[in-house]
Design an enzyme around this catalytic site. Sequence first.
Site, short mmCIF file in Angstrom:
data_model
loop_
_atom_site.label_atom_id
_atom_site.label_comp_id
_atom_site.label_asym_id
_atom_site.label_seq_id
_atom_site.Cartn_x
_atom_site.Cartn_y
_atom_site.Cartn_z
N CYS A 1 38.91 64.11 -4.20
CA CYS A 1 39.90 64.19 -3.05
C CYS A 1 39.37 64.44 -1.71
O CYS A 1 39.68 63.71 -0.80
CB CYS A 1 40.89 65.37 -3.31
SG CYS A 1 41.08 65.96 -4.86
N GLU B 1 41.42 52.73 -3.49
CA GLU B 1 40.96 53.67 -2.31
C GLU B 1 39.61 53.29 -1.95
O GLU B 1 39.34 53.09 -0.65
CB GLU B 1 40.94 54.91 -3.03
CG GLU B 1 42.24 55.67 -3.06
CD GLU B 1 42.49 57.27 -3.58
OE1 GLU B 1 43.64 57.67 -3.34
OE2 GLU B 1 41.38 57.85 -3.89
N HIS C 1 64.32 60.56 15.01
CA HIS C 1 63.84 59.23 15.46
C HIS C 1 63.06 59.25 16.77
O HIS C 1 63.16 60.29 17.50
CB HIS C 1 65.50 58.80 16.03
CG HIS C 1 65.53 57.35 16.64
ND1 HIS C 1 65.18 56.15 15.87
CD2 HIS C 1 65.56 56.79 17.89
CE1 HIS C 1 65.13 55.23 16.61
NE2 HIS C 1 65.35 55.45 17.72
N LYS D 1 36.48 62.07 -0.62
CA LYS D 1 37.29 60.52 -0.69
C LYS D 1 38.07 60.34 0.70
O LYS D 1 38.05 59.31 1.46
CB LYS D 1 38.10 60.36 -1.97
CG LYS D 1 38.79 59.20 -2.06
CD LYS D 1 40.32 59.14 -1.21
CE LYS D 1 41.16 60.25 -1.50
NZ LYS D 1 41.63 60.32 -2.99
N GLU E 1 62.66 58.21 8.98
CA GLU E 1 64.05 58.04 9.06
C GLU E 1 64.65 57.36 8.38
O GLU E 1 65.83 57.24 7.99
CB GLU E 1 64.48 57.89 10.22
CG GLU E 1 64.26 56.75 11.18
CD GLU E 1 64.71 56.78 12.58
OE1 GLU E 1 65.94 57.25 13.11
OE2 GLU E 1 64.18 56.17 13.43
N CYS F 1 37.32 67.60 -7.41
CA CYS F 1 38.09 67.34 -6.06
C CYS F 1 36.95 67.61 -4.84
O CYS F 1 37.21 66.60 -4.02
CB CYS F 1 39.10 68.09 -6.17
SG CYS F 1 40.23 68.04 -4.81
N TYR G 1 43.77 54.16 -9.09
CA TYR G 1 43.72 55.08 -7.73
C TYR G 1 42.28 54.72 -7.24
O TYR G 1 42.05 54.52 -6.02
CB TYR G 1 43.84 56.41 -8.18
CG TYR G 1 44.87 57.16 -8.45
CD1 TYR G 1 45.66 57.61 -7.57
CD2 TYR G 1 45.64 56.93 -9.81
CE1 TYR G 1 46.88 58.27 -7.55
CE2 TYR G 1 47.12 57.59 -9.99
CZ TYR G 1 47.50 58.48 -8.81
OH TYR G 1 48.55 58.89 -9.10
#
Length: 449
Positions: A47, A180, A434, A50, A439, A42, A176
């Site tokens: 992660c 990516e 908003h 990346k 939302e 990672c 994945y």
Amino acid sequence: MKYDFDLFSIGAGSGGVRASRVSAALGARVAIAEAGRFGGTCVNVGCIPKKLFSYAAHFRDDLKDAADFGWRLAEPTFDWQKLLANKDREIDRLNGVYERLLLNAGVTIFRGKATIRGKNEIEINGKTVTAKHILVATGSWPQLPEIPGRELAITSNEAFFLDKLPRRALIVGGGYIGVEFASIFNGLGVETMLAYRGAHLLRGFDAELGRRLGEEMGRKGIAVTLHCHPLALTKQEDAIQVEFNNNARHSFDLVMFATSRKPNTAGLGLEAAGVKLGADGAVLVNEYSTSSVASIHAIGDVTNRLNLTPVATAEGMALARTLFGGQPTPVDHDCVPTAVFSNPNLASVGLSEEKARARFGKVDIYQTAFRSLKHTMGHSEEKIFMKLVVDTASQRVVGAHMLGPDAGEVIQGIAIAVKLGATKAQFDATIGIHPTAAEEFVTLREKTT
Ligand code: FAD
Ligand code: NDP
């Protein structure tokens, strides 16, 4: 019998570091062995670097968007060496942080490759060390299909250290890492093709998300080619020629395979110690992460359950509590949210429509696709897509999915509601913020099906 340590962890990645630190904090005498760099996949080749690359790639869109808002900018240029140097500096810093965390927790560090020599014995740097419990947290490694010329290709491991950016790149795989890295290369100005053998990207995710991601990536200039995989790679003078299953041949400067990863168990001495492995080489464990041998445990990618960093750390934490906290703690792998840092981002929690139909029979689907306010002023055709999957009988929201900017940031919050079993009516009773894209998750009124 007196052991040298209460716990010996093999691998100082996401899982091993967390299990070791927490065990030490609970009073255990802990040692850890690391053959590579602290922080594991990672931190070093996963992660973190990346996501840094992904930020870099997204700036291309941001710069174009800025022009729609009146900014006049000179033609931007990109400096790969600068990105690499800054990324390496940050990763070096994190390596130091991980090592200090272990030292400050009182964990004994061994640098080198560890091998299991018995139910309570580990060999490291020519010495045998004993431990009441052994933790296997050795992670996983990229796999390439057995095709001629595969040695000409790279994997994600090398993609983080390229001397220069290629002009033309082929990414193989629609999971994945494939989506990516195709987005990263494309964003950084590389002519990019993604070849995927299936009908839509990201198998296992809600099919609509994978289909829409393919369209969006195509619009951004990536040649997303489905039902397509390479048969052979051949070295040309200054390129790699790839022959595909659809009879096409194309030349690239770089070919990267992102065709899944395999648990790191080979040569670890597990089978000789009596540990049962699955057909994929994964350590088979129970819900407490204990293997078929009571003193040997495994967490993270090496168990090939859900191969994500927060899952590996949760498994590490649970194991420490189970072994040294007097609190047997199983890991709950249900409703784990996940994000894919493609461009656009994508994130999900809970069940896809397909899996929910298979489990519940009848489901209600609420979905919307719209241009974000940010893009209404400009050139971008990008659409945000959101979907709620509701079990008709209980009215519980059993899946929430999003394709769009910062999808992971949005779904992380929604995941709490889904994990708590919120109903569609409770989503509806929540007032939105908003103007945001998020939302929409509380204003979806019309059932699509
Ligand atoms: P690892 O982190 O791989 O650690 C294993 C460690 O064990 C390594 O440091 C290795 O050197 C060491 N080791 C192996 N064998 C031995 C031995 N015999 N002796 C001593 N040491 C040994 N997950 C996310 O959640 N989000 C993301 O955005 C994400 N992006 C990713 C991007 C890429 C390109 C990749 C490849 C993975 C990504 N992941 C992501 C997955 C994530 O990196 C892994 O799930 C996670 O690192 C698994 O942790 P682990 O502790 O099981 O193994
Ligand atoms: P994935 O399993 O996600 O994807 C592998 C891809 O390669 C699939 O599209 C698969 O096709 C294809 N493939 C597999 N074998 C072959 C083959 N022999 N020929 C052609 N295509 C093939 O694995 P990745 O390597 O992308 O990533 C490994 C894991 O790391 C992920 O599953 C995830 O757990 C983790 N990860 C998490 C990230 C995140 O959280 N953002 C980012 C990166 C990795 P098919 O679908 O048909 O099987």
